[in-house]
Design an enzyme around this catalytic site. Structure first.
Site, PDB file in Angstrom:
ATOM      1  N   ASP A  11       0.951  -1.095   0.254  1.00 13.69           N
ATOM      2  CA  ASP A  11      -0.226  -0.391  -0.110  1.00 13.69           C
ATOM      3  C   ASP A  11       0.716   1.132   0.213  1.00 13.69           C
ATOM      4  O   ASP A  11       2.161   1.067   0.392  1.00 13.69           O
ATOM      5  CB  ASP A  11      -1.068  -0.207   1.344  1.00 13.69           C
ATOM      6  CG  ASP A  11      -1.739   1.527   1.632  1.00 13.69           C
ATOM      7  OD1 ASP A  11      -2.161   1.549   0.447  1.00 13.69           O
ATOM      8  OD2 ASP A  11      -1.696   1.917   2.452  1.00 13.69           O
ATOM      9  N   ASP A  13      -0.352   5.498   1.178  1.00 14.62           N
ATOM     10  CA  ASP A  13      -0.564   5.934   1.584  1.00 14.62           C
ATOM     11  C   ASP A  13      -0.127   5.925   3.285  1.00 14.62           C
ATOM     12  O   ASP A  13      -0.967   4.319   3.796  1.00 14.62           O
ATOM     13  CB  ASP A  13      -1.550   7.327   1.215  1.00 14.62           C
ATOM     14  CG  ASP A  13      -1.405   7.807   0.057  1.00 14.62           C
ATOM     15  OD1 ASP A  13      -1.871   9.090   0.585  1.00 14.62           O
ATOM     16  OD2 ASP A  13      -1.487   7.257  -0.665  1.00 14.62           O
ATOM     17  N   ASP A 173      -1.778  -1.102   6.131  1.00 19.98           N
ATOM     18  CA  ASP A 173      -1.632  -0.476   6.891  1.00 19.98           C
ATOM     19  C   ASP A 173      -3.228  -0.021   7.856  1.00 19.98           C
ATOM     20  O   ASP A 173      -3.628   0.015   8.521  1.00 19.98           O
ATOM     21  CB  ASP A 173      -1.457   1.259   7.389  1.00 19.98           C
ATOM     22  CG  ASP A 173      -2.016   1.898   6.753  1.00 19.98           C
ATOM     23  OD1 ASP A 173      -2.587   1.690   5.342  1.00 19.98           O
ATOM     24  OD2 ASP A 173      -2.366   3.380   6.923  1.00 19.98           O
TER      25      ASP A 173
END
Length: 224
Positions: A11, A13, A173
């Site tokens: 991922d 960001d 995240d």
């Protein structure tokens, strides 16, 4: 070269890059233009994994201001244009990320990004931070007709990298990343330094880490 046939999907960001400061500045500009309140940083942190439209809608909600679809589109356009021009002013790699990328590159792994950021913006950001050369494939929310948590987004990213699902792992995240990996049938490492709207440790996944220096050895323990 133990990872020559392995694919690692990141991922963006909140996983590789701390983009919150620049996104916050873009939202401040949007708030000023449209007469809205500024979203507090901690409020914003919990929304970042849901995409730009959700950010704009939340900004209107936080301001207790009713909005039309036209207003959302107009505010979103301003937000994206401002962000595009200032995408890497304050954003930076999280600690330990560059060491992990160097290790993966030296091990000949296929390194990719699967993000719900627009593809063009994701590529611009990685270029600005001079890490674009690490990634063979970068896909965004507009690359295909589907996006995370739809597993096809992840599966197609791996396919573009000429990787195989049974030799792949994801690093993310958020619950969105977890659901994406789970639905695609590949393991995932959840990182604790990102933008999850629930405590990251409670998300699940095959492993949870709190520091970037743990990332390389954790990937190795799962893939090798």
């Amino acid at each position: 070269m133990k990872l020559i046939n392995k694919t690692v999907v990141f991922d963006l960001d909140g996983t590789l890059i701390d983009t919150l400061p620049d996104i916050h500045e873009a939202l401040k500009s949007t708030a000023q233009k449209f007469g809205l309140k500024n979203l507090p940083t901690e409020h914003l942190r919990k929304l970042l994994s849901h995409g730009s439209r959700k950010l704009i809608e939340s900004q209107f909600d936080f301001s207790e201001k009713k909005f039309s679809e036209k207003e959302i589109k107009s505010a979103s356009k301003h937000f994206i244009n401002y962000y595009k021009k200032n995408i890497s002013t304050y954003s930076k790699l999280f600690p330990g990320i560059i060491d992990c990328l160097d290790w993966l590159k030296n091990e000949s792994a296929k390194i990719t990004i699967c993000t719900n950021k627009y593809e063009k913006l994701a590529k611009q950001l990685t270029r600005d931070l001079e890490i674009d050369s690490y990634f063979s494939v970068i896909t965004g929310s507009d690359t295909f007709k589907y996006r995370k948590p739809d597993p096809l987004h992840l599966k197609k990213t791996i396919k573009l990298a000429k990787g195989k699902l049974n030799n792949s792992i994801m690093v993310g995240d958020s619950i969105t990343d977890f659901q994406t990996a789970k639905n695609a049938g590949i393991p995932i490492i959840i990182v604790g330094w990102g933008y999850s709207d629930i405590p990251a440790k409670t998300i699940g996944g095959d492993s949870f880490i709190e520091e970037g220096k743990e990332l390389a050895k954790t990937i190795k323990s799962i893939l090798i």
